[in-house]
Scaffold this motif. Structure first.
Motif, PDB file in Angstrom:
ATOM      1  N   ARG A 117      15.395 -32.051 -20.921  1.00 50.28           N
ATOM      2  CA  ARG A 117      16.125 -33.239 -20.464  1.00 50.28           C
ATOM      3  C   ARG A 117      17.537 -33.301 -21.031  1.00 50.28           C
ATOM      4  NH1 ARG A 117      11.095 -37.315 -20.980  1.00 50.28           N
ATOM      5  NH2 ARG A 117      10.667 -35.836 -22.603  1.00 50.28           N
ATOM      6  N   TRP A 118      17.764 -32.690 -22.191  1.00 50.17           N
ATOM      7  CA  TRP A 118      19.097 -32.785 -22.787  1.00 50.17           C
ATOM      8  C   TRP A 118      19.747 -31.436 -23.076  1.00 50.17           C
ATOM      9  CZ3 TRP A 118      19.415 -30.706 -27.680  1.00 50.17           C
ATOM     10  CH2 TRP A 118      18.256 -30.686 -28.454  1.00 50.17           C
ATOM     11  N   TRP A 119      19.003 -30.363 -23.041  1.00 49.70           N
ATOM     12  CA  TRP A 119      19.570 -29.038 -23.318  1.00 49.70           C
ATOM     13  C   TRP A 119      19.489 -28.216 -22.049  1.00 49.70           C
ATOM     14  CZ3 TRP A 119      18.524 -26.563 -28.709  1.00 49.70           C
ATOM     15  CH2 TRP A 119      19.420 -25.508 -28.925  1.00 49.70           C
ATOM     16  N   PRO A 120      20.607 -28.059 -21.326  1.00 48.15           N
ATOM     17  CA  PRO A 120      20.580 -27.441 -19.996  1.00 48.15           C
ATOM     18  C   PRO A 120      19.975 -26.039 -19.948  1.00 48.15           C
ATOM     19  CG  PRO A 120      22.759 -28.346 -20.478  1.00 48.15           C
ATOM     20  CD  PRO A 120      21.958 -28.467 -21.732  1.00 48.15           C
ATOM     21  N   GLN A 121      20.123 -25.261 -21.007  1.00 49.74           N
ATOM     22  CA  GLN A 121      19.625 -23.884 -20.982  1.00 49.74           C
ATOM     23  C   GLN A 121      18.129 -23.785 -21.260  1.00 49.74           C
ATOM     24  OE1 GLN A 121      22.375 -24.906 -22.611  1.00 49.74           O
ATOM     25  NE2 GLN A 121      23.927 -23.957 -21.344  1.00 49.74           N
ATOM     26  N   VAL A 122      17.520 -24.845 -21.738  1.00 47.47           N
ATOM     27  CA  VAL A 122      16.067 -24.870 -21.906  1.00 47.47           C
ATOM     28  C   VAL A 122      15.505 -25.311 -20.560  1.00 47.47           C
ATOM     29  CG1 VAL A 122      14.107 -25.801 -23.180  1.00 47.47           C
ATOM     30  CG2 VAL A 122      16.280 -25.374 -24.368  1.00 47.47           C
ATOM     31  N   ARG A 123      15.103 -24.339 -19.775  1.00 44.15           N
ATOM     32  CA  ARG A 123      14.739 -24.599 -18.382  1.00 44.15           C
ATOM     33  C   ARG A 123      13.336 -25.162 -18.213  1.00 44.15           C
ATOM     34  NH1 ARG A 123      18.756 -22.159 -15.135  1.00 44.15           N
ATOM     35  NH2 ARG A 123      20.535 -21.989 -16.541  1.00 44.15           N
ATOM     36  N   GLU A 124      12.442 -24.787 -19.123  1.00 44.11           N
ATOM     37  CA  GLU A 124      11.050 -25.211 -18.956  1.00 44.11           C
ATOM     38  C   GLU A 124      10.344 -25.179 -20.305  1.00 44.11           C
ATOM     39  OE1 GLU A 124       7.140 -23.583 -16.500  1.00 44.11           O
ATOM     40  OE2 GLU A 124       9.022 -22.493 -16.403  1.00 44.11           O
ATOM     41  N   GLY A 153      24.584 -31.873 -25.304  1.00 45.87           N
ATOM     42  CA  GLY A 153      23.450 -32.557 -24.684  1.00 45.87           C
ATOM     43  C   GLY A 153      22.736 -33.481 -25.643  1.00 45.87           C
ATOM     44  N   LEU A 154      22.551 -33.034 -26.880  1.00 46.59           N
ATOM     45  CA  LEU A 154      21.875 -33.884 -27.853  1.00 46.59           C
ATOM     46  C   LEU A 154      22.739 -35.094 -28.198  1.00 46.59           C
ATOM     47  CD1 LEU A 154      19.444 -34.461 -29.600  1.00 46.59           C
ATOM     48  CD2 LEU A 154      20.440 -32.975 -31.371  1.00 46.59           C
ATOM     49  N   ARG A 155      24.046 -34.903 -28.326  1.00 50.80           N
ATOM     50  CA  ARG A 155      24.934 -36.056 -28.573  1.00 50.80           C
ATOM     51  C   ARG A 155      24.785 -37.107 -27.478  1.00 50.80           C
ATOM     52  NH1 ARG A 155      30.227 -32.740 -30.499  1.00 50.80           N
ATOM     53  NH2 ARG A 155      29.753 -32.773 -32.728  1.00 50.80           N
TER      54      ARG A 155
END
Length: 164
Positions: A33-40, A140-142
């Motif tokens: 939800r907040w880290w675009p490169q973590v896809r799944e 993303g975390l910010r």
């Protein structure tokens, strides 16, 4: 030198209390939800999950992540990784001024065959790819930490405002 061994270290200075940062980092299910490169992310049991991630270089990495250490009082989250990468990752969350410093450390060996074959010529690209992924994760975390909690009253919330 083992060209397939990588050690990474990144510091994220965040304008949020350490407890909130720790809670967000401990919630592995929410990373996409907040880290675009973590896809799944898919939970396997209470202490492990499977993850797929990809940055700018067009390849997916698939890993199994196992909880190794979770100590909120010390601000430490540590996990093992296996699959396309094998090793460990650790977050250490500490107070810094009015905010928080989250220190990311990782030591992994690449196991994915294509990346092993490209280890020497691709190493600078892989390191740059990781740096871009970490920068996007910090942004993303910010944003995630600054967002109002779901269902809270405020602009666009349940009490009115301009909902999109």
């Amino acid at each position: 030198m083992d060209w397939c061994l990588y050690r990474f270290r990144s510091r994220w200075d965040l304008d949020a209390p350490p407890a909130a940062v720790y809670a967000a980092l401990a919630d592995g299910d929410a990373y996409p939800r907040w880290w675009p490169q973590v896809r799944e992310v898919r939970r396997l049991d209470d202490r492990s999950g499977a993850a797929r991630f990809r940055s700018l270089v067009p390849y997916d990495l698939h890993v199994t992540v196992g909880q190794a250490r979770q100590e909120p009082a010390d601000g430490v989250l540590e996990a093992t990784v296996s699959g396309d990468l094998e090793g460990w990752v650790r977050w250490t969350v500490t107070a810094r001024g009015t905010g928080t410093r989250a220190l990311f450390e990782q030591e992994v060996v690449v196991r994915k065959p294509l990346l092993r074959r490209l280890a020497l010529p691709g190493r600078p690209v892989f390191r740059a790819n990781h740096a871009l992924m970490m920068r996007a994760g910090r942004r993303g975390l910010r944003a995630h930490l600054a967002a109002p909690p779901p269902g809270s009253a405020g602009p666009g919330g349940p009490s009115g405002g301009n909902a999109v």
